[in-house]
Enzyme design. Sequence first.
Site, mmCIF file in Angstrom:
data_model
loop_
_atom_site.group_PDB
_atom_site.id
_atom_site.type_symbol
_atom_site.label_atom_id
_atom_site.label_comp_id
_atom_site.label_asym_id
_atom_site.label_seq_id
_atom_site.Cartn_x
_atom_site.Cartn_y
_atom_site.Cartn_z
ATOM 1 N N LYS A 258 -10.714 -1.386 10.516
ATOM 2 C CA LYS A 258 -10.871 -2.577 9.681
ATOM 3 C C LYS A 258 -11.196 -3.803 10.536
ATOM 4 C CE LYS A 258 -7.583 -0.853 6.269
ATOM 5 N NZ LYS A 258 -8.359 -0.314 5.169
ATOM 6 N N GLN B 93 -4.615 -5.591 6.828
ATOM 7 C CA GLN B 93 -5.591 -6.507 6.219
ATOM 8 C C GLN B 93 -5.499 -7.927 6.767
ATOM 9 O OE1 GLN B 93 -7.899 -5.511 4.099
ATOM 10 N NE2 GLN B 93 -7.142 -3.448 3.719
ATOM 11 N N ASP C 39 2.907 -4.970 8.056
ATOM 12 C CA ASP C 39 1.710 -4.162 7.863
ATOM 13 C C ASP C 39 0.520 -5.121 7.987
ATOM 14 O OD1 ASP C 39 -0.529 -2.927 6.871
ATOM 15 O OD2 ASP C 39 0.404 -2.192 5.026
ATOM 16 N N CYS D 22 -4.770 2.348 -3.780
ATOM 17 C CA CYS D 22 -3.541 2.887 -3.158
ATOM 18 C C CYS D 22 -2.359 1.947 -3.348
ATOM 19 C CB CYS D 22 -3.734 3.200 -1.678
ATOM 20 S SG CYS D 22 -4.914 4.490 -1.383
ATOM 21 N N HIS E 159 0.873 -1.172 0.000
ATOM 22 C CA HIS E 159 0.000 0.000 0.000
ATOM 23 C C HIS E 159 0.914 1.226 0.000
ATOM 24 C CE1 HIS E 159 -2.862 2.902 1.739
ATOM 25 N NE2 HIS E 159 -3.831 2.065 1.432
#
Lengths: 407, 143
Positions: free
Chosen positions: A226, A203, A200, A364, A123
């Site tokens: 999220k 997700q 990261d 993104c 991202h």
Amino acid sequence: MPINIEEIRSQFPVLHQEVNGKPLVYFDNAATTQKPFSVMQAINGYYELDNSNIHRGAHTLADRATRYFENTRTAVKNFINAKEDAEIIFTKGTTESINLVAATFGRMEIGKGDEIIISTMEHHSNIVPWQMLSKEKGAILKIIPISEAGEIDIENFKKLLTEKTKLVSIVHVSNALGTINPVEEIIKLAHEVGAKVLLDGAQSTNHLEVDVQKLDCDFLAFSAHKLYGPTGLGVLYGKREILENMPPYQGGGEMIKEVSFEKTTYNDIPFKFEAGTPNIADVIAFGKAIEFIEELGKKAIKQHEDELLNYATKALNDIKGFIPVGTSKEKVSVISFNINGMHPFDVGMMLDANGIAVRTGHHCTQPLMQRLGLEGTVRASFSVYNTKSEIDQMVTSVAKIAKIKNK
Amino acid sequence: MSSIQDVQNEIIGEFEILGDDKESTIFYIMELGSNLPEFPDTERKDENIIKGCQSKVWLTAGMKEDKIQFLADSNTDITKGLISLLIRVLSGRTPQEIINAELSFIDKIGMGNIIGSQRSNGLAAMIKQMKLYALAYQAKQNA
């Protein structure tokens, strides 16, 4: 135990509405998930009964607010199996968590000629901070290539690792494709050359069991919104010894021990990194979001989401003109696709006319789209409250749309 | 040739027939786009791209007997439909007519609700670019 979908849906008021005359089908969960009643009630409840500034107040309300706030820190610690509460720092979101590491650890540890490794499927928020740092320090940014299916070949990663590698900052699960990356191996290999690893987890934390001790990552960044929690709130996990050696991120209240005009001594972790009054209400509400996930159990959530993913993939693949994007064997419940001869914006708008909310564009991840030779994709992402009949509604619409250019 | 207002009224009438059904409205807009005259490949260059649109829109203009002729294209079918509506209203007019034109049909057909805020910004950018062409041609005429 299988989950009771109707009971779950009843906790999400936003799902029960019509959009453009059709029942809303919310398939933009990778962008943000909806919030259960308990999260909203916690925000209201805090302002109605407990509103108070935390950590230094000598009165009952301040004490109560502090306790609730710190309870969430403990819940987050348990959620990702960190060793201790002090390793959990509250931020504005994944983006700020990554920027915090770049501005502190990065500035201190990365110098001229040092190397930072990221992947093609990052991202922008895991690209730009490292580009900025590399420019400032004269460091080198190296990129792990990916296959057409959207997977990392670990051999390619090995080739990039050198004794100059100081940091590997890698996405656990791709937001654009859903690919689950082999992070356990990446972390192990990075540690062998003495590099630190930032994961990261924006997700991944909502779909997978993420155990920071088992993975042995040095940092983990993720967002509350999220995870059925409020927007504008995120987490940075870091190992104690690393966080303690890092300089502060921002100066202000809360992050200090003592201040005189000559000198300031900094507070202990995590407070050293939490300057100013934090987002108290949302932190407290985030605790309820974690409760929601833990009551269902990540295993049951994943099982339901995988069922939806397989069901949708099979049905969509039968549509003439349907082009899947990202076909990794290891995936979370994200389907990225295009329709032959059509722009993703147009497909997204037509789906919206049918009440179906999806994401369209580059997500993104422009370098990833360039690698795949695409302008963008349509992305449908499923969550625990989605159903097979919602997927049927989407499949019918996609088939109708695809027919325009694929007779 | 009918006036700018007449053409706008025609468009309003067409969209009234479509009613509130968003899907048919979008299909209609896309169909309008497919009727745009062929855009020359040589004009598909960066300097003809309108800034402020999420999708790519190319726009050029030429002068024929004191009237401006617009040519446009886009990489998305809905945007092509939108620019074709603007061309229908503004192409073949004098610079002064274009500069003075008030495009009330956009609000009257509820375009903002149909295409959403991002595409509405793009639409505004297209109108601005067409008016800039008109100003430039007028300045040239007066030079």
